[in-house]
Enzyme design. Sequence first.
Site, mmCIF file in Angstrom:
data_model
loop_
_atom_site.group_PDB
_atom_site.id
_atom_site.type_symbol
_atom_site.label_atom_id
_atom_site.label_comp_id
_atom_site.label_asym_id
_atom_site.label_seq_id
_atom_site.Cartn_x
_atom_site.Cartn_y
_atom_site.Cartn_z
ATOM 1 C CB CYS A 61 -43.121 -0.336 -16.762
ATOM 2 S SG CYS A 61 -44.602 -1.320 -17.008
ATOM 3 C CB CYS B 53 -47.114 -6.975 -13.217
ATOM 4 S SG CYS B 53 -45.542 -6.207 -13.677
#
Length: 165
Positions: A68, A137
């Site tokens: 990402c 994350c």
Amino acid sequence: MLASATSRTVAKSAASAARARLAAASTIPQRRSYHENIVEHYENPRNVGSLNKNDNDVGTGLVGAPACGDVMKLQIRVNDDGTIAESKFKTFGCGSAIASSSVATEWIKGKSVDEVLAIKNTDIAQHLKLPPVKLHCSMLAEDAIRAAVGDWKEKQKKKGEKAAA
């Protein structure tokens, strides 16, 4: 017969109106909202900044997610007794990555370097209520903590070797 024709017309009109509403609803984009914890840490991130990576009492963890493009730098300043006195981060990435970094820096302050290794990505993800597509994350935040502690421990080992020499 007139009543029957009128009811069919009303039924057709109602069905037509329902189809029109359904078609209009399907063209409106679905809006997803993030949990207030994510929004709070994204809009008001804590401990943004950096420390001098060359200081012996500073550990730096730099991690990234190639899938990402998120990159997270987390730094800790450790007291002589092994307690984290200060933590800072800089993150290039989405709101969830920034929020995960912010939470991580808050949680590690005041704890020993060994205690912070017990912080898991699942703890951060649960606190922020991260959606499944954003779990990476919180994994980055855990990895950054481990990397910062590892860097600090390596510096302490080298410092000890120099003192012994």
